[in-house]
Enzyme design. Sequence first.
Site, PDB file in Angstrom:
ATOM      1  N   GLY A  10      42.661 126.437  49.877  1.00 26.32           N
ATOM      2  CA  GLY A  10      44.220 126.574  50.314  1.00 26.32           C
ATOM      3  C   GLY A  10      44.551 125.842  51.515  1.00 26.32           C
ATOM      4  N   GLY A  12      47.421 126.047  52.749  1.00 29.04           N
ATOM      5  CA  GLY A  12      48.545 126.688  53.578  1.00 29.04           C
ATOM      6  C   GLY A  12      48.623 126.749  54.880  1.00 29.04           C
ATOM      7  N   VAL A  78      40.913 126.812  42.431  1.00 27.95           N
ATOM      8  CA  VAL A  78      39.586 127.257  42.616  1.00 27.95           C
ATOM      9  C   VAL A  78      39.467 128.655  41.909  1.00 27.95           C
ATOM     10  CG1 VAL A  78      38.021 128.638  44.300  1.00 27.95           C
ATOM     11  CG2 VAL A  78      39.304 126.656  44.908  1.00 27.95           C
ATOM     12  N   GLU A 169      67.378 136.802  55.471  1.00 31.15           N
ATOM     13  CA  GLU A 169      67.694 135.427  55.377  1.00 31.15           C
ATOM     14  C   GLU A 169      68.149 135.070  54.116  1.00 31.15           C
ATOM     15  OE1 GLU A 169      64.146 133.963  56.814  1.00 31.15           O
ATOM     16  OE2 GLU A 169      64.526 134.140  58.896  1.00 31.15           O
ATOM     17  N   ALA A 315      52.709 133.181  59.659  1.00 35.90           N
ATOM     18  CA  ALA A 315      52.115 132.043  59.631  1.00 35.90           C
ATOM     19  C   ALA A 315      51.257 131.915  60.791  1.00 35.90           C
ATOM     20  CB  ALA A 315      53.286 131.140  59.569  1.00 35.90           C
TER      21      ALA A 315
HETATM   22  C1  LIG Z   1      59.483 133.565  51.449  1.00 42.53           C
HETATM   23  C2  LIG Z   1      58.442 133.724  52.723  1.00 42.53           C
HETATM   24  C3  LIG Z   1      58.877 133.459  53.753  1.00 42.53           C
HETATM   25  C4  LIG Z   1      58.145 133.703  54.838  1.00 42.53           C
HETATM   26  N1  LIG Z   1      58.666 133.659  56.206  1.00 42.53           N
HETATM   27  C5  LIG Z   1      57.743 133.554  57.174  1.00 42.53           C
HETATM   28  C6  LIG Z   1      58.306 133.479  58.470  1.00 42.53           C
HETATM   29  O1  LIG Z   1      59.518 133.306  58.696  1.00 42.53           O
HETATM   30  N2  LIG Z   1      57.474 133.297  59.608  1.00 42.53           N
HETATM   31  C7  LIG Z   1      56.112 133.784  59.305  1.00 42.53           C
HETATM   32  O2  LIG Z   1      55.504 133.646  60.382  1.00 42.53           O
HETATM   33  N3  LIG Z   1      55.752 133.961  58.253  1.00 42.53           N
HETATM   34  C8  LIG Z   1      56.443 133.895  57.200  1.00 42.53           C
HETATM   35  N4  LIG Z   1      55.852 134.096  55.810  1.00 42.53           N
HETATM   36  C9  LIG Z   1      54.731 134.564  55.746  1.00 42.53           C
HETATM   37  C10 LIG Z   1      53.666 133.365  55.699  1.00 42.53           C
HETATM   38  O3  LIG Z   1      54.079 132.462  54.747  1.00 42.53           O
HETATM   39  C11 LIG Z   1      52.228 133.873  55.401  1.00 42.53           C
HETATM   40  O4  LIG Z   1      51.866 134.748  56.472  1.00 42.53           O
HETATM   41  C12 LIG Z   1      51.416 132.414  55.433  1.00 42.53           C
HETATM   42  O5  LIG Z   1      51.810 131.528  54.688  1.00 42.53           O
HETATM   43  C13 LIG Z   1      49.770 132.884  55.328  1.00 42.53           C
HETATM   44  O6  LIG Z   1      49.269 131.780  55.581  1.00 42.53           O
HETATM   45  P1  LIG Z   1      47.753 131.644  54.716  1.00 42.53           P
HETATM   46  O7  LIG Z   1      47.302 130.150  54.920  1.00 42.53           O
HETATM   47  O8  LIG Z   1      46.883 132.677  54.495  1.00 42.53           O
HETATM   48  O9  LIG Z   1      48.543 131.223  53.080  1.00 42.53           O
HETATM   49  P2  LIG Z   1      49.383 130.258  52.502  1.00 42.53           P
HETATM   50  O10 LIG Z   1      50.369 129.859  53.484  1.00 42.53           O
HETATM   51  O11 LIG Z   1      50.259 131.194  51.550  1.00 42.53           O
HETATM   52  O12 LIG Z   1      48.542 129.380  51.750  1.00 42.53           O
HETATM   53  C14 LIG Z   1      47.799 129.601  50.612  1.00 42.53           C
HETATM   54  C15 LIG Z   1      47.395 128.372  49.815  1.00 42.53           C
HETATM   55  O13 LIG Z   1      46.446 128.507  48.984  1.00 42.53           O
HETATM   56  C16 LIG Z   1      46.638 127.883  47.769  1.00 42.53           C
HETATM   57  N5  LIG Z   1      46.073 128.524  46.962  1.00 42.53           N
HETATM   58  C17 LIG Z   1      46.051 129.783  46.280  1.00 42.53           C
HETATM   59  N6  LIG Z   1      45.334 130.090  45.415  1.00 42.53           N
HETATM   60  C18 LIG Z   1      44.605 129.119  45.044  1.00 42.53           C
HETATM   61  C19 LIG Z   1      43.366 128.790  44.111  1.00 42.53           C
HETATM   62  N7  LIG Z   1      42.831 129.890  43.497  1.00 42.53           N
HETATM   63  N8  LIG Z   1      42.953 127.574  44.160  1.00 42.53           N
HETATM   64  C20 LIG Z   1      43.408 126.518  44.924  1.00 42.53           C
HETATM   65  N9  LIG Z   1      44.451 126.685  45.988  1.00 42.53           N
HETATM   66  C21 LIG Z   1      44.965 127.993  45.935  1.00 42.53           C
HETATM   67  C22 LIG Z   1      48.121 127.887  47.678  1.00 42.53           C
HETATM   68  O14 LIG Z   1      48.548 126.948  46.848  1.00 42.53           O
HETATM   69  C23 LIG Z   1      48.659 127.875  49.015  1.00 42.53           C
HETATM   70  O15 LIG Z   1      48.861 126.700  49.396  1.00 42.53           O
HETATM   71  C24 LIG Z   1      56.812 134.058  54.941  1.00 42.53           C
HETATM   72  C25 LIG Z   1      56.427 134.243  53.544  1.00 42.53           C
HETATM   73  C26 LIG Z   1      57.200 134.178  52.343  1.00 42.53           C
HETATM   74  C27 LIG Z   1      56.873 134.031  50.955  1.00 42.53           C
END
Ligand SMILES: Cc1cc2nc3c(=O)[nH]c(=O)nc-3n(C[C@H](O)[C@H](O)[C@H](O)COP(=O)(O)OP(=O)(O)OC[C@H]3O[C@@H](n4cnc5c(N)ncnc54)[C@H](O)[C@@H]3O)c2cc1C
Length: 418
Positions: A10, A12, A78, A169, A315
Amino acid sequence: MRLPRVVIVGAGFGGLAAASALGGSPVEVTLVDRENFHTFTPLLYQVATSGLAPDDIAPNVRGIVQRHANVEARMATVEGVDLEARHVLLDRGPSIPYDHLVLAAGTVSSDFGIPGVARHAWPLKTLDDAVRLRSTVLRRFEEAHADPSRVDDGTLSFVVAGGGPTGVELCGALAELFDNVLAKDFKRLDVSRARVVLVEMSDHLLGPFSSASRHEARVQLELRGVEVRTGARITSVSADGVTLDNGSTIAARTVVWATGVKANPLGASLGLPTTHRGELEVGSDLTVGGRPEISVIGDLAAAGPRAGEAYPQLAPVAIQGGRYTARRILDVESGRASRPFRYVDKGIMATIGRRSAVAELPFGIRIGGTLGWLSWLGLHLVSLIGFRNRAVVLVDWSWNYMTWDRGNRVILEPAGDR
Ligand SMILES: Cc1cc2nc3c(=O)[nH]c(=O)nc-3n(C[C@H](O)[C@H](O)[C@H](O)COP(=O)(O)OP(=O)(O)OC[C@H]3O[C@@H](n4cnc5c(N)ncnc54)[C@H](O)[C@@H]3O)c2cc1C
């Protein structure tokens, strides 16, 4: 001697933070994501409402990590992990061996089992969702322009489910798009008949915020013409609109599901301990299942300051977890002891629209109005990855502010059946 191999699933917020923190260290990192870009989710709603272009908020992953000689990006989905052989299994190409595995696959949309959501509502979770939603909104106006009688069947009614920051928003931005831009684009259409209805199950908007911020958000949305329905639960969604728990219906051809995510099912598929919501149960060092070689960060982890308490799905939690895990891996490799993970809360923010946002900072500091909005703009600008993205977003925002325009009004998707 071979360097320790770290595989991060991931790219993210969490995965990228871990990969960047390991850049230049004596480990070999492979960062795997099913996409070739990182999605800056806080600005997805601006793509959906024509304020920003998709590329502005989605920098290329290879481009981000190219400066680190020891970090390699891999585009693949994955599909599983062989925990005994220590291999990550992909949908394409050979599996990748690891000495340390970091799971950062986030969440997926959830319909909470409500009939019709999966088929008729539009999610707002991925960049693809945002582009499709933008096209749908613009297409509805084209449809109403071609046949104004369709306004009566809900063609210009937009229901947004979920009064959290994303729903608030999105509603503010939709109302401003309609009033400031589409009313001028569609001169012969009575755009004042377009409706934005925000439906929230609990009694207030912006759950984690103070009552002053919740009140300000509601007042500001209503000033923009958004109909706010709190204490109303959607029980079903159809092609014609939504039904609420009191039996009433709202006719709307477009329903946006801005609520509800669940843990990525990849987590539960691994046979490691999970919560009933599918998040992986981690210890204070963010490792799972008594396996010190596997860390889980971000939304996929059930982590908290104490047993029974969870950090929010934000995030900054993912970013701090990614940096912590990178440090812990290096500690393990050099035989040092690590401290437990502790999230440092720097506050929460939500914007309602032009010159209006609410922010709650540590020590009970609350700001709203124009100052809140400027803080929101500044924070999101510096949080974007890459100078190019920051520059492009700054130009787009300045343009939008000065001209009351939204320059990204391209319909890209073919008409769907919704
Ligand atoms: C519309 C929206 C608005 C948001 N606004 C805010 C905000 O204003 N402020 C804030 O703090 N948080 C916000 N959030 C929450 C924030 O996005 C998440 O808390 C944060 O992204 C979590 O990070 P992460 O690394 O756990 O996952 P993510 O950032 O979601 O990253 C997960 C990654 O894993 C990849 N992935 C998933 N499954 C697989 C797989 N099987 N194989 C390979 N890759 C895979 C995806 O493509 C992605 O790139 C928002 C969320 C959404 C949906």
